[in-house]
Structure formats: C-alpha cells, structure tokens
Design a protein around this motif. Structure first.
Motif, short mmCIF file in Angstrom:
data_model
loop_
_atom_site.label_atom_id
_atom_site.label_comp_id
_atom_site.label_asym_id
_atom_site.label_seq_id
_atom_site.Cartn_x
_atom_site.Cartn_y
_atom_site.Cartn_z
N LYS A 191 -12.04 16.10 -20.66
CA LYS A 191 -12.39 15.16 -18.64
C LYS A 191 -13.63 14.60 -18.80
O LYS A 191 -14.06 13.68 -18.50
CB LYS A 191 -11.41 15.56 -17.57
CG LYS A 191 -10.06 16.52 -18.02
CD LYS A 191 -10.06 17.48 -16.36
CE LYS A 191 -8.49 16.78 -16.51
NZ LYS A 191 -7.42 17.72 -15.18
N LYS A 192 -14.73 15.77 -19.17
CA LYS A 192 -16.06 15.55 -18.78
C LYS A 192 -16.16 14.12 -19.77
O LYS A 192 -17.27 13.67 -19.84
CB LYS A 192 -17.05 16.92 -18.91
CG LYS A 192 -16.85 17.41 -17.82
CD LYS A 192 -17.23 18.57 -17.98
CE LYS A 192 -17.83 19.68 -17.21
NZ LYS A 192 -18.36 21.17 -16.94
N THR A 195 -15.68 10.71 -19.45
CA THR A 195 -16.30 9.73 -18.35
C THR A 195 -17.60 9.61 -17.99
O THR A 195 -18.24 9.16 -17.70
CB THR A 195 -16.53 11.10 -16.64
OG1 THR A 195 -17.50 12.31 -16.88
CG2 THR A 195 -15.22 11.04 -16.48
N GLN A 196 -18.01 9.81 -19.73
CA GLN A 196 -19.09 9.70 -20.15
C GLN A 196 -18.79 8.25 -20.88
O GLN A 196 -18.13 7.74 -21.91
CB GLN A 196 -19.72 10.68 -21.03
CG GLN A 196 -20.29 11.21 -20.64
CD GLN A 196 -20.51 12.48 -21.15
OE1 GLN A 196 -21.53 12.24 -21.96
NE2 GLN A 196 -20.75 13.72 -21.40
#
Length: 213
Positions: A191-192, A195-196
């Motif tokens: 998920k991290k 988002t990038q």
C-alpha cells in the motif's frame, strides 16, 4: 578451467541485446544464442536495440548450471566475496546486492553492524556474524570501502509521475519475492508503494527495498 568452492570461473562478461526482462532474470542474446541470466534487479536493465555488457559469474553445481549477471565489475567482485562466506549462497548474495547500497554494506561489515546485515532476507544473526568474520578485512580493494555517504534512492523515486501502470508495481513485488522476501513482508509495504508516484518497475523495486530495510 579454474574451480573454487564449487564454482567454475569461465566467463567474464557478455555483450549482446537484452531481449527479455522477467522478475527474476534477463535474457541477453549474443551470436544468436539467448542467455538466461539471474540478476539482483532485472529492472535495472532495459530492452533496446543497442548491445550492452553484462559481467558474469557462472555457478556449476551437481544440479545447477547458472549464470549470474551484474551491471559493473565491482558488483561482481562483491558478489564473489559474499559467496566465499560460509552459509551464503548465490540467492542470498543477490538479495544483498539488490539494495544497491554497497557503500552501506561495506561499512556495516567494517563496523560490525549486525543489525544492518540481518535486515536482508535469509540473513540471521549467526550468518551476519559469519559475514563480518569472513569479510571484515577483505574489502579494502573495493571502491565502496571508506566512503561515508549512503547511496541515495534513485531520482526516479522523487519524480511525481502520473499514470504508472499497476503492472510496474506487480512486477516489482514479484522481483522482491524472488529475492527471498515473504508475501507477508510484501503485503506490509504494497500500500505504501502504491501511493508513491514512481516512473518504472526499477524505481518500485528500489523503494520497496528501502521500506523493507
């Protein structure tokens, strides 16, 4: 033919076209032959009509004849030194090299930083201690030795690109899994990563390694 610790030293490098890029390997065509080459991060390479040079290390064992590839000679030499460590195999060595923080790795060994080394997949405290024991005084010939700055993340990680296909992230997760990271670990960073705004799979792999470590 020279043999050392189960390894036959036969090839120095190959020049050819990268015709295929997969999460665990690349294919380099030279003289009409496609060579299957395992590399730390396949997405460091690009398919092109221009030939490239890939440094090689061949490992021949009872049930394995494998080529490992590197973008430069110094990375190959570091791989060879890691293979000389008791308990370190080619897969573990590739996983360590995949971080691209070779300066940080060499410094961790020199400073006996076990915590740094145990962040790599498959490297426990005992193996980290063995790496330090075997390599602490054997890295002075590498260009990474004595440097003080950690390698920065690729500039691609800071690019605010838009419309990155999900396939780039999916391929990066497969590449990280091939290096030995577990599905649970990858689920923790997916998920991290999503988002990038990154520009390609190689950037996702680099960002993923940073999060995992």
């Amino acid at each position: 033919m020279l043999m050392t610790k189960g390894r036959y030293i036969m090839y120095e490098y190959i020049k050819g076209l990268v015709t295929n890029i997969m999460p665990t390997y690349i294919t380099v065509e030279a003289a009409g032959i496609g060579y299957h080459i395992l590399v730390a991060n396949p997405y460091d390479f690009e398919q092109s009509d221009q030939p490239i040079q890939v440094y090689l290390e061949q490992v021949i064992r009872e049930n394995e004849h494998t080529l490992y590839g590197f973008t430069d000679l110094d990375s190959k030499r570091l791989f060879e030194k890691l293979l000389a460590v008791s308990g370190i195999g080619p897969k573990s060595a590739l996983a360590i090299l995949a971080s691209n923080d070779h300066t940080g790795l060499v410094r961790a060994i020199s400073e006996q930083d076990i915590a740094f080394l145990t962040k790599f997949p498959g490297i426990g405290k005992k193996t980290a201690q063995q790496i330090i024991l075997d390599l602490q005084n054997k890295l002075t010939d590498l260009p990474f030795y004595g440097q003080t700055d950690l390698n920065d993340l690729p500039a691609a990680m800071e690019a605010q690109a838009k419309g990155i296909p999900n396939q780039a992230l999916a391929d990066a997760l497969l590449a990280l899994e091939a290096l030995g990271y577990t599905k649970k670990q990858l689920q923790g960073i997916e998920k991290k990563l999503a988002t990038q705004a990154l520009t390609d799979t190689a950037a996702y792999v680099s960002a993923g390694l940073k999060l995992l470590q």
